[in-house]
Write a protein that holds these residues in place. Structure first.
Motif, PDB file in Angstrom:
ATOM      1  N   ILE A  38      -0.160  11.032  11.974  1.00  0.00           N
ATOM      2  CA  ILE A  38      -0.485  12.358  12.488  1.00  0.00           C
ATOM      3  C   ILE A  38      -0.222  13.360  11.370  1.00  0.00           C
ATOM      4  O   ILE A  38       0.838  13.341  10.743  1.00  0.00           O
ATOM      5  CB  ILE A  38       0.308  12.685  13.775  1.00  0.00           C
ATOM      6  N   ALA A  39      -1.213  14.191  11.100  1.00  0.00           N
ATOM      7  CA  ALA A  39      -1.113  15.228  10.075  1.00  0.00           C
ATOM      8  C   ALA A  39      -1.151  16.575  10.786  1.00  0.00           C
ATOM      9  O   ALA A  39      -2.199  16.985  11.284  1.00  0.00           O
ATOM     10  CB  ALA A  39      -2.246  15.106   9.070  1.00  0.00           C
ATOM     11  N   VAL A  40      -0.006  17.231  10.852  1.00  0.00           N
ATOM     12  CA  VAL A  40       0.132  18.472  11.613  1.00  0.00           C
ATOM     13  C   VAL A  40      -0.127  19.676  10.717  1.00  0.00           C
ATOM     14  O   VAL A  40       0.376  19.751   9.597  1.00  0.00           O
ATOM     15  CB  VAL A  40       1.544  18.563  12.242  1.00  0.00           C
ATOM     16  N   ASP A  41      -0.908  20.625  11.244  1.00  0.00           N
ATOM     17  CA  ASP A  41      -1.182  21.884  10.568  1.00  0.00           C
ATOM     18  C   ASP A  41      -1.083  22.977  11.622  1.00  0.00           C
ATOM     19  O   ASP A  41      -2.023  23.183  12.401  1.00  0.00           O
ATOM     20  CB  ASP A  41      -2.569  21.856   9.928  1.00  0.00           C
ATOM     21  N   GLY A  42       0.062  23.643  11.678  1.00  0.00           N
ATOM     22  CA  GLY A  42       0.295  24.643  12.718  1.00  0.00           C
ATOM     23  C   GLY A  42       0.449  23.959  14.059  1.00  0.00           C
ATOM     24  O   GLY A  42       1.278  23.061  14.219  1.00  0.00           O
ATOM     25  N   ASP A  43      -0.405  24.327  15.023  1.00  0.00           N
ATOM     26  CA  ASP A  43      -0.312  23.693  16.347  1.00  0.00           C
ATOM     27  C   ASP A  43      -1.415  22.655  16.562  1.00  0.00           C
ATOM     28  O   ASP A  43      -1.623  22.179  17.673  1.00  0.00           O
ATOM     29  CB  ASP A  43      -0.317  24.733  17.463  1.00  0.00           C
ATOM     30  N   THR A  44      -2.128  22.300  15.487  1.00  0.00           N
ATOM     31  CA  THR A  44      -3.150  21.264  15.599  1.00  0.00           C
ATOM     32  C   THR A  44      -2.802  20.104  14.671  1.00  0.00           C
ATOM     33  O   THR A  44      -2.021  20.262  13.725  1.00  0.00           O
ATOM     34  CB  THR A  44      -4.562  21.791  15.256  1.00  0.00           C
ATOM     35  N   ALA A  45      -3.395  18.956  14.953  1.00  0.00           N
ATOM     36  CA  ALA A  45      -3.113  17.775  14.134  1.00  0.00           C
ATOM     37  C   ALA A  45      -4.290  16.825  14.166  1.00  0.00           C
ATOM     38  O   ALA A  45      -4.991  16.717  15.169  1.00  0.00           O
ATOM     39  CB  ALA A  45      -1.876  17.069  14.660  1.00  0.00           C
ATOM     40  N   ARG A  46      -4.502  16.136  13.037  1.00  0.00           N
ATOM     41  CA  ARG A  46      -5.459  15.036  12.966  1.00  0.00           C
ATOM     42  C   ARG A  46      -4.682  13.743  13.176  1.00  0.00           C
ATOM     43  O   ARG A  46      -3.546  13.614  12.733  1.00  0.00           O
ATOM     44  CB  ARG A  46      -6.147  14.973  11.609  1.00  0.00           C
TER      45      ARG A  46
ATOM     46  N   THR B 262      -3.110   3.713  10.270  1.00  0.00           N
ATOM     47  CA  THR B 262      -2.703   3.491   8.889  1.00  0.00           C
ATOM     48  C   THR B 262      -3.524   2.383   8.243  1.00  0.00           C
ATOM     49  O   THR B 262      -4.166   1.582   8.924  1.00  0.00           O
ATOM     50  CB  THR B 262      -1.219   3.112   8.814  1.00  0.00           C
ATOM     51  N   VAL B 263      -3.477   2.331   6.932  1.00  0.00           N
ATOM     52  CA  VAL B 263      -4.157   1.261   6.208  1.00  0.00           C
ATOM     53  C   VAL B 263      -3.560  -0.084   6.611  1.00  0.00           C
ATOM     54  O   VAL B 263      -4.272  -1.092   6.673  1.00  0.00           O
ATOM     55  CB  VAL B 263      -4.117   1.507   4.675  1.00  0.00           C
ATOM     56  N   TYR B 264      -2.274  -0.116   6.906  1.00  0.00           N
ATOM     57  CA  TYR B 264      -1.637  -1.358   7.365  1.00  0.00           C
ATOM     58  C   TYR B 264      -2.305  -1.848   8.649  1.00  0.00           C
ATOM     59  O   TYR B 264      -2.649  -3.026   8.774  1.00  0.00           O
ATOM     60  CB  TYR B 264      -0.141  -1.107   7.594  1.00  0.00           C
TER      61      TYR B 264
ATOM     62  N   SER C  28       0.848  -1.189   0.000  1.00  0.00           N
ATOM     63  CA  SER C  28       0.000   0.000   0.000  1.00  0.00           C
ATOM     64  C   SER C  28       0.886   1.242   0.000  1.00  0.00           C
ATOM     65  O   SER C  28       2.002   1.226   0.494  1.00  0.00           O
ATOM     66  CB  SER C  28      -0.874   0.024   1.255  1.00  0.00           C
ATOM     67  N   SER C  29       0.359   2.312  -0.548  1.00  0.00           N
ATOM     68  CA  SER C  29       1.111   3.561  -0.478  1.00  0.00           C
ATOM     69  C   SER C  29       0.603   4.350   0.727  1.00  0.00           C
ATOM     70  O   SER C  29      -0.542   4.201   1.148  1.00  0.00           O
ATOM     71  CB  SER C  29       0.935   4.361  -1.766  1.00  0.00           C
ATOM     72  N   TYR C  30       1.462   5.167   1.271  1.00  0.00           N
ATOM     73  CA  TYR C  30       1.138   5.961   2.454  1.00  0.00           C
ATOM     74  C   TYR C  30       1.229   7.434   2.089  1.00  0.00           C
ATOM     75  O   TYR C  30       2.221   7.862   1.497  1.00  0.00           O
ATOM     76  CB  TYR C  30       2.098   5.611   3.596  1.00  0.00           C
ATOM     77  N   PRO C  31       0.207   8.225   2.436  1.00  0.00           N
ATOM     78  CA  PRO C  31       0.233   9.649   2.097  1.00  0.00           C
ATOM     79  C   PRO C  31       1.480  10.325   2.670  1.00  0.00           C
ATOM     80  O   PRO C  31       1.863  10.072   3.812  1.00  0.00           O
ATOM     81  CB  PRO C  31      -1.034  10.200   2.744  1.00  0.00           C
ATOM     82  N   ASP C  32       2.104  11.168   1.859  1.00  0.00           N
ATOM     83  CA  ASP C  32       3.339  11.816   2.310  1.00  0.00           C
ATOM     84  C   ASP C  32       3.107  13.162   2.985  1.00  0.00           C
ATOM     85  O   ASP C  32       4.057  13.872   3.292  1.00  0.00           O
ATOM     86  CB  ASP C  32       4.347  11.944   1.166  1.00  0.00           C
ATOM     87  N   ASP C  33       1.841  13.498   3.266  1.00  0.00           N
ATOM     88  CA  ASP C  33       1.543  14.762   3.947  1.00  0.00           C
ATOM     89  C   ASP C  33       1.359  14.579   5.447  1.00  0.00           C
ATOM     90  O   ASP C  33       0.794  15.435   6.118  1.00  0.00           O
ATOM     91  CB  ASP C  33       0.296  15.411   3.342  1.00  0.00           C
TER      92      ASP C  33
ATOM     93  N   ASP D  60     -11.630   4.099   4.716  1.00  0.00           N
ATOM     94  CA  ASP D  60     -10.953   5.356   4.374  1.00  0.00           C
ATOM     95  C   ASP D  60     -10.140   5.864   5.569  1.00  0.00           C
ATOM     96  O   ASP D  60     -10.447   6.911   6.141  1.00  0.00           O
ATOM     97  CB  ASP D  60     -11.994   6.399   3.953  1.00  0.00           C
ATOM     98  N   PRO D  61      -9.084   5.122   5.967  1.00  0.00           N
ATOM     99  CA  PRO D  61      -8.357   5.478   7.191  1.00  0.00           C
ATOM    100  C   PRO D  61      -7.634   6.824   7.149  1.00  0.00           C
ATOM    101  O   PRO D  61      -7.355   7.394   8.201  1.00  0.00           O
ATOM    102  CB  PRO D  61      -7.367   4.325   7.363  1.00  0.00           C
ATOM    103  N   TYR D  62      -7.366   7.348   5.957  1.00  0.00           N
ATOM    104  CA  TYR D  62      -6.588   8.584   5.864  1.00  0.00           C
ATOM    105  C   TYR D  62      -7.438   9.850   5.730  1.00  0.00           C
ATOM    106  O   TYR D  62      -6.925  10.947   5.908  1.00  0.00           O
ATOM    107  CB  TYR D  62      -5.602   8.511   4.704  1.00  0.00           C
ATOM    108  N   GLU D  63      -8.696   9.704   5.418  1.00  0.00           N
ATOM    109  CA  GLU D  63      -9.539  10.893   5.256  1.00  0.00           C
ATOM    110  C   GLU D  63     -10.750  10.828   6.187  1.00  0.00           C
ATOM    111  O   GLU D  63     -10.727  11.331   7.286  1.00  0.00           O
ATOM    112  CB  GLU D  63      -9.958  11.067   3.785  1.00  0.00           C
TER     113      GLU D  63
END
Length: 128
Positions: A17-25, A29-31, A2-7, A94-97
């Protein structure tokens, strides 16, 4: 493979963990989703909870097992994904979104987070 999002960044516990400033989602993983099988229940940390990187902060239950959710960073829980709580199968589909789990106000990121390429190598090593 599987491919893993690079963001986003990844943990050895198969969370992202997807960091945006001082917050994160945060999510799994799909794995992890494939290894768990059909997710049937989420026990997420309560709003306002302070979580510590590497420590258990909830559970994810599947038809196969119950697994700990481990905080990927230090921070305070800001929101929960009610849609995933109501329909936990979203974590599989849809584990990434749509299947993200919670958001954090990030206090500190640990040094051992992996980028997508490093995580892919980590997973390949785990499967070997």
């Amino acid at each position: 493979m599987s491919s893993y999002p690079d963001d986003r960044q990844y943990t050895a516990d198969h969370e992202w963990i997807a960091v945006d400033g001082d917050t994160a989602r945060v999510g799994i993983t799909v794995y992890a989703a494939e290894a768990l099988g059909d997710v049937v229940y989420l026990d997420l940390p309560e709003l306002g909870t302070a979580v510590v990187a590497g420590e258990t902060c909830g559970e994810i239950e599947s038809t196969k097992s119950v697994s700990d959710l481990v905080a990927p960073a230090d921070g305070e829980v800001l929101s929960l994904n009610d849609a995933a709580i109501d329909s936990p199968e979203t974590v599989n589909s849809d584990p990434y979104e749509e299947g993200w789990l919670y958001t954090l106000r990030v206090a500190e990121l640990p040094d051992d987070l992996m980028d997508a390429d490093a995580y892919a190598e980590f997973v390949d090593g785990a499967d070997a």
